[in-house]
Design a protein around this motif. Structure first.
Motif, PDB file in Angstrom:
ATOM      1  N   LEU A 407       0.831  -1.206   0.000  1.00 29.10           N
ATOM      2  CA  LEU A 407       0.000   0.000   0.000  1.00 29.10           C
ATOM      3  C   LEU A 407       0.865   1.255   0.000  1.00 29.10           C
ATOM      4  CD1 LEU A 407      -2.842  -0.904   2.549  1.00 29.10           C
ATOM      5  CD2 LEU A 407      -3.040  -0.696   0.056  1.00 29.10           C
ATOM      6  N   ILE A 408       1.947   1.212   0.763  1.00 31.73           N
ATOM      7  CA  ILE A 408       2.859   2.366   0.812  1.00 31.73           C
ATOM      8  C   ILE A 408       3.484   2.598  -0.562  1.00 31.73           C
ATOM      9  CG2 ILE A 408       5.042   3.212   1.764  1.00 31.73           C
ATOM     10  CD1 ILE A 408       4.251   1.770   4.395  1.00 31.73           C
ATOM     11  N   TRP A 409       3.900   1.512  -1.218  1.00 30.32           N
ATOM     12  CA  TRP A 409       4.472   1.633  -2.565  1.00 30.32           C
ATOM     13  C   TRP A 409       3.428   2.176  -3.541  1.00 30.32           C
ATOM     14  CZ3 TRP A 409       9.231   1.478  -4.507  1.00 30.32           C
ATOM     15  CH2 TRP A 409      10.246   0.867  -3.766  1.00 30.32           C
ATOM     16  N   GLY A 410       2.199   1.685  -3.423  1.00 31.31           N
ATOM     17  CA  GLY A 410       1.159   2.078  -4.373  1.00 31.31           C
ATOM     18  C   GLY A 410       0.611   3.470  -4.154  1.00 31.31           C
ATOM     19  N   PHE A 411       0.510   3.890  -2.881  1.00 31.06           N
ATOM     20  CA  PHE A 411      -0.139   5.161  -2.563  1.00 31.06           C
ATOM     21  C   PHE A 411       0.819   6.234  -2.054  1.00 31.06           C
ATOM     22  CE2 PHE A 411      -4.272   2.688  -1.427  1.00 31.06           C
ATOM     23  CZ  PHE A 411      -4.535   2.525  -2.780  1.00 31.06           C
ATOM     24  N   GLY A 412       2.095   5.871  -1.901  1.00 30.82           N
ATOM     25  CA  GLY A 412       3.054   6.806  -1.304  1.00 30.82           C
ATOM     26  C   GLY A 412       3.162   8.126  -2.036  1.00 30.82           C
ATOM     27  N   ALA A 413       2.932   8.105  -3.355  1.00 31.82           N
ATOM     28  CA  ALA A 413       3.059   9.337  -4.133  1.00 31.82           C
ATOM     29  C   ALA A 413       2.014  10.374  -3.736  1.00 31.82           C
ATOM     30  CB  ALA A 413       2.944   9.024  -5.625  1.00 31.82           C
ATOM     31  N   LEU A 414       0.925   9.944  -3.095  1.00 33.29           N
ATOM     32  CA  LEU A 414      -0.074  10.901  -2.632  1.00 33.29           C
ATOM     33  C   LEU A 414       0.534  11.887  -1.630  1.00 33.29           C
ATOM     34  CD1 LEU A 414      -3.147   8.532  -2.119  1.00 33.29           C
ATOM     35  CD2 LEU A 414      -2.882  10.273  -3.900  1.00 33.29           C
ATOM     36  N   ILE A 415       1.433  11.383  -0.779  1.00 29.16           N
ATOM     37  CA  ILE A 415       2.101  12.244   0.202  1.00 29.16           C
ATOM     38  C   ILE A 415       3.090  13.168  -0.501  1.00 29.16           C
ATOM     39  CG2 ILE A 415       3.478  12.281   2.313  1.00 29.16           C
ATOM     40  CD1 ILE A 415       0.713  11.007   2.612  1.00 29.16           C
ATOM     41  N   ILE A 416       3.812  12.601  -1.467  1.00 21.36           N
ATOM     42  CA  ILE A 416       4.796  13.395  -2.212  1.00 21.36           C
ATOM     43  C   ILE A 416       4.119  14.552  -2.944  1.00 21.36           C
ATOM     44  CG2 ILE A 416       6.482  13.307  -4.111  1.00 21.36           C
ATOM     45  CD1 ILE A 416       6.948  10.357  -3.351  1.00 21.36           C
ATOM     46  N   ALA A 417       2.876  14.350  -3.375  1.00 23.70           N
ATOM     47  CA  ALA A 417       2.173  15.366  -4.166  1.00 23.70           C
ATOM     48  C   ALA A 417       1.764  16.588  -3.352  1.00 23.70           C
ATOM     49  CB  ALA A 417       0.931  14.748  -4.803  1.00 23.70           C
ATOM     50  N   ILE A 418       1.626  16.441  -2.035  1.00 21.83           N
ATOM     51  CA  ILE A 418       1.067  17.526  -1.216  1.00 21.83           C
ATOM     52  C   ILE A 418       1.855  18.830  -1.318  1.00 21.83           C
ATOM     53  CG2 ILE A 418       0.545  18.247   1.153  1.00 21.83           C
ATOM     54  CD1 ILE A 418      -0.313  15.360   1.710  1.00 21.83           C
ATOM     55  N   PRO A 419       3.190  18.813  -1.132  1.00 31.38           N
ATOM     56  CA  PRO A 419       3.904  20.103  -1.237  1.00 31.38           C
ATOM     57  C   PRO A 419       3.789  20.736  -2.619  1.00 31.38           C
ATOM     58  CG  PRO A 419       5.451  18.257  -1.088  1.00 31.38           C
ATOM     59  CD  PRO A 419       4.107  17.720  -0.748  1.00 31.38           C
ATOM     60  N   PHE A 420       3.731  19.902  -3.676  1.00 24.68           N
ATOM     61  CA  PHE A 420       3.577  20.460  -5.017  1.00 24.68           C
ATOM     62  C   PHE A 420       2.214  21.149  -5.165  1.00 24.68           C
ATOM     63  CE2 PHE A 420       6.798  17.159  -5.888  1.00 24.68           C
ATOM     64  CZ  PHE A 420       7.734  17.931  -6.555  1.00 24.68           C
ATOM     65  N   TYR A 421       1.204  20.594  -4.497  1.00 24.73           N
ATOM     66  CA  TYR A 421      -0.124  21.214  -4.556  1.00 24.73           C
ATOM     67  C   TYR A 421      -0.079  22.628  -3.988  1.00 24.73           C
ATOM     68  CZ  TYR A 421      -4.939  22.352  -3.392  1.00 24.73           C
ATOM     69  OH  TYR A 421      -6.136  22.995  -3.282  1.00 24.73           O
ATOM     70  N   PHE A 422       0.552  22.786  -2.841  1.00 21.61           N
ATOM     71  CA  PHE A 422       0.586  24.098  -2.208  1.00 21.61           C
ATOM     72  C   PHE A 422       1.505  25.071  -2.947  1.00 21.61           C
ATOM     73  CE2 PHE A 422      -1.008  21.514   1.312  1.00 21.61           C
ATOM     74  CZ  PHE A 422      -2.125  22.269   1.653  1.00 21.61           C
ATOM     75  N   LEU A 423       2.461  24.525  -3.710  1.00 20.69           N
ATOM     76  CA  LEU A 423       3.329  25.385  -4.508  1.00 20.69           C
ATOM     77  C   LEU A 423       2.676  25.805  -5.824  1.00 20.69           C
ATOM     78  CD1 LEU A 423       6.769  23.584  -4.018  1.00 20.69           C
ATOM     79  CD2 LEU A 423       6.160  25.866  -3.191  1.00 20.69           C
ATOM     80  N   THR A 424       1.948  24.867  -6.427  1.00 22.17           N
ATOM     81  CA  THR A 424       1.424  25.145  -7.772  1.00 22.17           C
ATOM     82  C   THR A 424      -0.033  24.773  -7.968  1.00 22.17           C
ATOM     83  OG1 THR A 424       2.150  22.956  -8.535  1.00 22.17           O
ATOM     84  CG2 THR A 424       3.688  24.781  -8.846  1.00 22.17           C
ATOM     85  N   GLY A 425      -0.479  23.736  -7.297  1.00 22.78           N
ATOM     86  CA  GLY A 425      -1.796  23.135  -7.614  1.00 22.78           C
ATOM     87  C   GLY A 425      -2.977  24.020  -7.349  1.00 22.78           C
ATOM     88  N   ARG A 426      -2.893  24.920  -6.372  1.00 22.34           N
ATOM     89  CA  ARG A 426      -4.043  25.748  -6.057  1.00 22.34           C
ATOM     90  C   ARG A 426      -4.407  26.694  -7.203  1.00 22.34           C
ATOM     91  NH1 ARG A 426      -2.452  28.379  -0.452  1.00 22.34           N
ATOM     92  NH2 ARG A 426      -0.438  28.418  -1.518  1.00 22.34           N
ATOM     93  N   HIS A 427      -3.450  26.909  -8.121  1.00 18.18           N
ATOM     94  CA  HIS A 427      -3.696  27.827  -9.230  1.00 18.18           C
ATOM     95  C   HIS A 427      -4.018  27.078 -10.524  1.00 18.18           C
ATOM     96  CE1 HIS A 427      -2.070  30.735  -6.434  1.00 18.18           C
ATOM     97  NE2 HIS A 427      -0.953  30.016  -6.347  1.00 18.18           N
ATOM     98  N   ALA A 428      -4.177  25.767 -10.407  1.00 17.29           N
ATOM     99  CA  ALA A 428      -4.343  24.973 -11.628  1.00 17.29           C
ATOM    100  C   ALA A 428      -5.728  25.150 -12.234  1.00 17.29           C
ATOM    101  CB  ALA A 428      -4.115  23.486 -11.323  1.00 17.29           C
ATOM    102  N   ASP A 429      -5.785  25.202 -13.553  1.00  8.01           N
ATOM    103  CA  ASP A 429      -7.058  25.176 -14.294  1.00  8.01           C
ATOM    104  C   ASP A 429      -8.099  26.098 -13.679  1.00  8.01           C
ATOM    105  OD1 ASP A 429      -6.099  23.412 -16.106  1.00  8.01           O
ATOM    106  OD2 ASP A 429      -7.001  21.643 -15.202  1.00  8.01           O
ATOM    107  N   GLU A 430      -7.790  27.383 -13.572  1.00  9.66           N
ATOM    108  CA  GLU A 430      -8.731  28.291 -12.928  1.00  9.66           C
ATOM    109  C   GLU A 430     -10.006  28.465 -13.716  1.00  9.66           C
ATOM    110  OE1 GLU A 430      -6.457  31.798 -12.169  1.00  9.66           O
ATOM    111  OE2 GLU A 430      -5.337  30.902 -10.538  1.00  9.66           O
TER     112      GLU A 430
END
Length: 433
Positions: A407-430
């Motif tokens: 599960l960690i191998w399969g879903f671990g990228a969800l945790i990795i994605a969080i900082p990218f969201y706060f850096l860029t994701g909030r402005h995506a596809d406005e």
């Protein structure tokens, strides 16, 4: 000027069925029957049935959601529309990750198939050298701007279907009934083993989403898509079951020791020439799919950058029009994953990671019934929320019975994605709606 008949350029029922079959049948069936046998014995045939039922339920959910959007994006669009920016971002990010994991699985699959043909290459060191060569070769190919041709796609299609169908049909004449007893092997027949076999073999059905997301390219999607989905899935399930029965019936307990089960089964049935034919077909199929995947995977990263969901440098292109940064990063991550395990282990991780797309899509069907109840749908899942709920319950049960490390191998990228969201994701596809 003559009026263009748009419908004439869209896929008819027969084309939709073939498109679905071709999209689902991939590399997994060449190598995974032995994994199913190890985990659940001859009863792994039941795991394939169960997988077919689950993927059909999930496919119906995709079919309904696909009819609500004109944009490309698939699960990302559905998740964002139903649950907002953050969940949509996580699913969008995982789309790239899932492709990278799948590509790593193909690298190892090719090395495994080659090791089955040449035993001297059937060891971990040789595997790692081979996947490095494959990854670097494909990376160079893509950076140089070389694209997959229709001829290669046709070769891959023929290369994978001929050996699969040969094993499925000829296997009926070489079965040994004793190889199916006991059907449930003592000590390997519990629910945990069944869940592990089901999840591992689930990989062979992945790819169906390409069919349902392409609903806009079909004639009369409301009528044709659900029927084509049923026909495609039923055809694939029958082919897979025949292959599984052939491998068990011909090889028996020897299937658990086989790294290339279809090749070994064919060798036992008709001799070395048959095994060599299947071996070449296996390499053509996995290699061709890997070439196509190596082109698509980095474009997923590029698309995230284009939508301001990842750093903009991922969208940088060289003079050949290739997103070289995305290609290099995709390849490096794919190689690291490929070094980490066997084909069956990576196939399971690939299957697990796809639930990040499947579960939100099933949930989105229920949400959209309330938030988009006035929106016309080309297709609507029958029986109200019953089918999405069944898909969710089965998916949850499978994941509950999955070892935490996987599960960690399969879903671990969800945790990795969080900082990218706060850096860029909030402005995506406005302008998203």
């Amino acid at each position: 000027m003559a009026k263009v008949d748009v419908q004439s350029h869209k896929l008819g029922f027969g084309s939709i069925v073939l498109f679905g079959i071709n999209g689902i049948i991939g590399s997994g069936i060449f190598l995974l029957p032995s994994s199913g046998m190890k985990l659940f014995g001859p009863a792994s045939i039941l795991a394939l049935f169960f997988d077919g039922f689950l993927i059909f339920c999930i496919g119906l959910c995709f079919a309904e959601c696909a009819g609500l959007y004109k944009q490309n994006g698939g699960p990302y669009l559905y998740a964002r529309g139903a649950f907002g920016n953050f969940i949509g971002y996580e699913v969008g990010f995982m789309t790239w990750v899932v492709r990278i994991i799948a590509e790593a699985t193909l690298y190892v699959g090719f090395a495994t198939a080659l090791g089955g043909m040449f035993p001297a290459l059937n060891n971990n060191l040789a595997k790692n050298i081979l996947v490095t060569i494959i990854g670097l070769f494909l990376m160079g190919l893509n950076i140089a701007g070389v694209r997959v041709t229709a001829v290669l796609n046709n070769i891959v299609t023929v290369g994978k279907l001929i050996p699969i169908i040969m094993v499925a049909v000829l296997g009926l004449f070489f079965l040994h009934p004793a190889n199916f007893t006991p059907f449930f092997i003592p000590g390997h027949s519990g629910s945990a083993n069944f869940a592990q076999a089901t999840l591992t073999l689930f990989y062979v059905f992945t790819g169906f989403e390409g069919l349902v997301v392409a609903a806009g390219e079909m004639k009369n999607a409301k009528r044709n898509l659900p029927r084509a989905l049923m026909v495609s899935m039923a055809t694939v399930v029958v082919i897979y079951l025949l292959v599984m029965v052939a491998c068990i019936g011909v090889l028996g307990s020897g299937l658990t020791k086989s790294t290339v089960p279809l090749q070994d089964a064919m060798t036992k049935m008709v001799g070395a020439w048959g095994g060599a034919l299947v071996g070449v077909g296996t390499l053509l199929s996995i290699g061709g799919i890997a070439v196509a995947s190596s082109f698509i995977t980095p474009r997923s990263g590029e698309a995230l950058a284009d939508h301001k969901m990842m750093p903009s440098f991922l969208a940088n292109k060289n003079r050949y029009g290739a997103p070289y940064n995305a290609i290099i990063i995709s390849t490096v991550i794919g190689l690291l994953l490929a070094y980490s395990g066997t084909f069956s282990k990576l196939a399971m991780i690939s299957a697990i990671s796809r639930f990040i797309q499947y579960i939100p899509t099933c949930l989105a069907v229920i949400v959209f019934r309330h938030t988009k109840k006035d929106v016309a749908r080309p297709f609507k899942v029958p029986l109200g929320p019953v089918i999405p709920v069944i898909a969710l319950l089965i998916s949850g049960w499978l994941l509950f019975n999955t070892p935490s490390a996987n599960l960690i191998w399969g879903f671990g990228a969800l945790i990795i994605a969080i900082p990218f969201y706060f850096l860029t994701g909030r402005h995506a596809d406005e302008n998203f709606s």
